[in-house]
Design a protein around this motif. Structure first.
Motif, PDB file in Angstrom:
ATOM      1  N   ILE A 396     138.877  14.992  57.096  1.00  0.00           N
ATOM      2  CA  ILE A 396     137.219  15.218  56.404  1.00  0.00           C
ATOM      3  C   ILE A 396     137.193  15.972  58.731  1.00  0.00           C
ATOM      4  CG2 ILE A 396     134.730  14.204  57.652  1.00  0.00           C
ATOM      5  CD1 ILE A 396     134.988  15.152  54.585  1.00  0.00           C
ATOM      6  N   ASN A 397     137.669  14.824  59.581  1.00  0.00           N
ATOM      7  CA  ASN A 397     137.570  15.214  60.745  1.00  0.00           C
ATOM      8  C   ASN A 397     138.506  16.626  61.274  1.00  0.00           C
ATOM      9  OD1 ASN A 397     136.509  12.150  60.526  1.00  0.00           O
ATOM     10  ND2 ASN A 397     138.568  11.857  62.125  1.00  0.00           N
ATOM     11  N   HIS A 398     139.236  16.959  60.621  1.00  0.00           N
ATOM     12  CA  HIS A 398     139.816  18.205  60.825  1.00  0.00           C
ATOM     13  C   HIS A 398     138.030  19.517  60.917  1.00  0.00           C
ATOM     14  CE1 HIS A 398     142.233  21.671  62.097  1.00  0.00           C
ATOM     15  NE2 HIS A 398     142.282  22.069  60.352  1.00  0.00           N
ATOM     16  N   GLY A 424     130.471  21.404  69.380  1.00  0.00           N
ATOM     17  CA  GLY A 424     131.381  20.211  69.234  1.00  0.00           C
ATOM     18  C   GLY A 424     131.541  19.125  69.294  1.00  0.00           C
ATOM     19  N   GLY A 425     130.391  18.569  70.530  1.00  0.00           N
ATOM     20  CA  GLY A 425     130.633  16.744  70.818  1.00  0.00           C
ATOM     21  C   GLY A 425     130.073  16.170  70.272  1.00  0.00           C
ATOM     22  N   ASP A 431     132.595   6.149  74.847  1.00  0.00           N
ATOM     23  CA  ASP A 431     133.407   4.943  76.014  1.00  0.00           C
ATOM     24  C   ASP A 431     134.875   6.069  75.638  1.00  0.00           C
ATOM     25  OD1 ASP A 431     134.449   5.575  72.917  1.00  0.00           O
ATOM     26  OD2 ASP A 431     133.808   3.120  72.814  1.00  0.00           O
ATOM     27  N   GLY A 432     134.769   7.132  75.545  1.00  0.00           N
ATOM     28  CA  GLY A 432     135.495   7.845  75.372  1.00  0.00           C
ATOM     29  C   GLY A 432     136.790   7.356  73.752  1.00  0.00           C
ATOM     30  N   LYS A 433     137.150   6.808  72.654  1.00  0.00           N
ATOM     31  CA  LYS A 433     137.042   6.933  71.595  1.00  0.00           C
ATOM     32  C   LYS A 433     136.684   8.084  70.742  1.00  0.00           C
ATOM     33  CE  LYS A 433     138.128   2.095  72.641  1.00  0.00           C
ATOM     34  NZ  LYS A 433     137.573   1.311  73.057  1.00  0.00           N
ATOM     35  N   PRO A 436     137.195  15.621  68.683  1.00  0.00           N
ATOM     36  CA  PRO A 436     138.748  15.838  69.021  1.00  0.00           C
ATOM     37  C   PRO A 436     139.091  15.159  69.650  1.00  0.00           C
ATOM     38  CG  PRO A 436     137.310  18.198  68.366  1.00  0.00           C
ATOM     39  CD  PRO A 436     135.998  16.923  68.822  1.00  0.00           C
ATOM     40  N   LYS A 437     138.112  15.049  71.247  1.00  0.00           N
ATOM     41  CA  LYS A 437     138.839  15.722  72.620  1.00  0.00           C
ATOM     42  C   LYS A 437     138.294  14.115  73.712  1.00  0.00           C
ATOM     43  CE  LYS A 437     137.293  20.058  73.288  1.00  0.00           C
ATOM     44  NZ  LYS A 437     136.430  21.607  74.161  1.00  0.00           N
TER      45      LYS A 437
END
Length: 537
Positions: A396-398, A424-425, A431-433, A436-437
């Motif tokens: 799914i996350n892909h 895309g964001g 918090d950066g967790k 995909p980036k």
């Protein structure tokens, strides 16, 4: 420069108008600007613009008569009651008696000093109009509008050139005709360009709809999501744009910025076109191509059959058989409930699934004794929350990686260059967790952070998912508040979301009444009261 020379004045106005025509995006406003400029240059009392339609008619687009206070079509909001004029007769021959049709067929400007004394043209309709409206149409200047491809796209007609000092009606001069022909040419090019741009934008949005329709065809559960997220994103961005106080008070958006954000919202899940439908629509833990709980039901029926055979053969007494049947049916009911995935599984729940797996065996088609639950069934049935395994989630996350790859390959024009970043964001965290980036808050635009909140809130409240019911408004806001405290979503945007009651506007449009309950904002986790001057600023 001698600005008293009327021809120089007209030329100056023409140059000013030419510069403004190319920048106007609204078609109706563009028509207004063209006709108003033409009437100003010639000091005409009246004027109209016709557009040549594909079925060869001249359609009124705007009509103005200053002395009568008449303003129809264009930006007036008042429709023009006159029907389109056919430029050809019923037999297909050209209609040459109407001056506007003649101008199209001959590609000529017609300058008539007095319509009542003119020959060769039928002005009966004009005379009837004059009689009904106590008017006197006298001088006419009819100019075909030809674009850069030498196509006539319409006609501009001015009526009654007027002396600015005396008010006397005059014929249109040769200089006025020359200037008007130049203006008509500029106007035709500007109008053609704007129509072309509009059609290209419509084509582009049509492609977006086509992609979303393809995703919808795979999964009807995502169709509402693809349409609601962009709207909620723009709602929140508009609320931030209106805020005059608080940490985001300097954020501004133009209409162009709003359009860019809307396009990004429509495309934010386009990568799902590659996601397997049985993952997107996984309604139960055991669902794949079909819900494999049916296989477990079948295995249970085989075990029950074998118990009955044992009783009949005398190898098992009925009391023991009844105990086994009761236990099996109870365990089967438990697995059927667990398969739904609607509640969080505790350690005790997971242990019970393991016990059930070990408690029974069944005879497969090869006549061999096999475990009641295989490893994959155990793995899926012990998913702690929801219906997706870790492998399912990775699939799914892909989709967001595919979304970014697809969007970054497109040659975006300048006014849409931020679409890939905004779209895309929406799965990144402050918090950066996120993915995909793994971007942090400072690495993301306000627009992308707006979309992240919209994506979460829409998912929480959505009632069209196969694996869950839509949560009530209060519960959704409680979860969203906890996500603020957990550095998942932007805290400042969350505050605006609450302060401006964006959730309420969205709910009134999209949520059924049973999901909209009373909200006490002070009880929402992470609630931060607005600054004292927030609503006064």
């Amino acid at each position: 420069m001698n600005t008293k020379n009327p021809e120089i004045k007209m030329m100056q106005k023409l140059l000013e108008v030419g510069a403004s025509l190319s920048s106007e995006k609204d078609i109706d406003q563009l028509l207004e600007n063209i006709l108003q400029a033409a009437m100003s240059i010639t000091n005409a009392d009246g004027g109209s613009i016709y557009r040549l339609t594909e079925d060869q008619h001249l359609k009124f687009e705007i009509l103005i008569t200053k002395s009568k206070g008449a303003h129809l079509g264009g930006k007036s909001g008042t429709p023009i009651p006159f029907p389109p004029i056919a430029i050809n007769k019923p037999d297909g021959s050209p209609e040459m008696s109407r001056v506007v049709c003649y101008a199209v067929h001959k590609d000529e400007t017609i300058n008539i000093p007095d319509a009542y004394n003119a020959t060769g043209f039928d002005f009966s309709g004009t005379k009837l109009f004059d009689e009904k409206n106590n008017y006197r149409s006298q001088s006419f200047l009819t100019v075909p509008m030809q674009n850069h491809e030498s196509e006539i796209i319409g006609v501009m007609q001015l009526i009654n050139a007027t002396d600015a000092d005396t008010g006397k009606i005059l014929p249109f001069s040769a200089a006025q005709q020359e200037i008007l022909e130049a203006l008509a040419s500029q106007a035709a090019i500007a109008l053609t360009n704007r129509l072309l741009i509009n059609r290209l934008e419509d084509l582009f949005e049509g492609f977006i709809s086509m992609i979303n329709d393809a995703i919808d065809d795979k999964s009807p559960y995502t169709s509402g999501h693809c349409m609601r997220v962009p709207e909620l994103t723009v709602m929140l961005a508009d609320a931030v744009n209106s805020a005059k106080a608080g940490p985001l008070k300097d954020f501004t958006m133009t209409d162009g910025d709003r359009h860019e954000l809307k396009i990004a919202g429509l495309l934010h899940d386009c990568g799902k076109i590659t996601t397997p439908v049985h993952i997107v629509d996984k309604a139960t833990k055991l669902e794949a191509i079909f819900d494999r709980i049916a296989v477990i039901d079948l295995k249970a029926q085989i075990i029950l059959r074998d118990i009955a055979i044992e009783v009949k053969e005398g190898t098992l007494d009925e009391a023991t058989a009844l105990t086994k049947k009761t236990q099996l049916l109870d365990d089967l009911a438990y697995l059927q409930k667990t398969n739904i995935g609607g509640e969080f599984m505790s350690n005790a729940d997971i242990e019970r699934v393991s016990e059930i797996a070990q408690r029974y065996t069944w005879k497969n088609s090869a006549g061999e004794q096999a475990p009641f639950l295989n490893a994959d069934e155990i793995k899926n049935l012990t998913i702690r929350a929801g219906t997706l395994t870790e492998e399912d989630r990775q699939i799914i996350n892909h989709h967001i990686e595919v979304t970014i790859t697809m969007l970054e390959k497109l040659p975006w024009p300048k006014h849409l260059k931020n679409v890939p970043e905004y779209a895309g964001g929406h799965h990144e965290r402050m918090d950066g967790k996120g993915y995909p980036k793994g971007l942090t808050r400072d690495q993301m635009s306000v627009q992308a952070r707006c979309m992240a909140i919209a994506d979460v809130f829409e998912a929480l409240t959505a009632s069209d998912r196969p694996y869950k019911k839509g949560k009530k408004l209060s519960e959704s806001l409680e979860i969203l508040g906890k996500m603020k405290l957990g550095a998942h979503i932007d805290p400042d945007l969350f505050d605006v979301f609450i302060w401006e009651k964006v959730y309420e506007k969205y709910a009134s449009k999209y949520l059924p009444a049973e999901q909209i309950d009373e909200i006490d904002v002070a009880k929402i986790p992470g609630y931060n009261p607005p600054p004292e001057n927030y609503f006064k600023a």
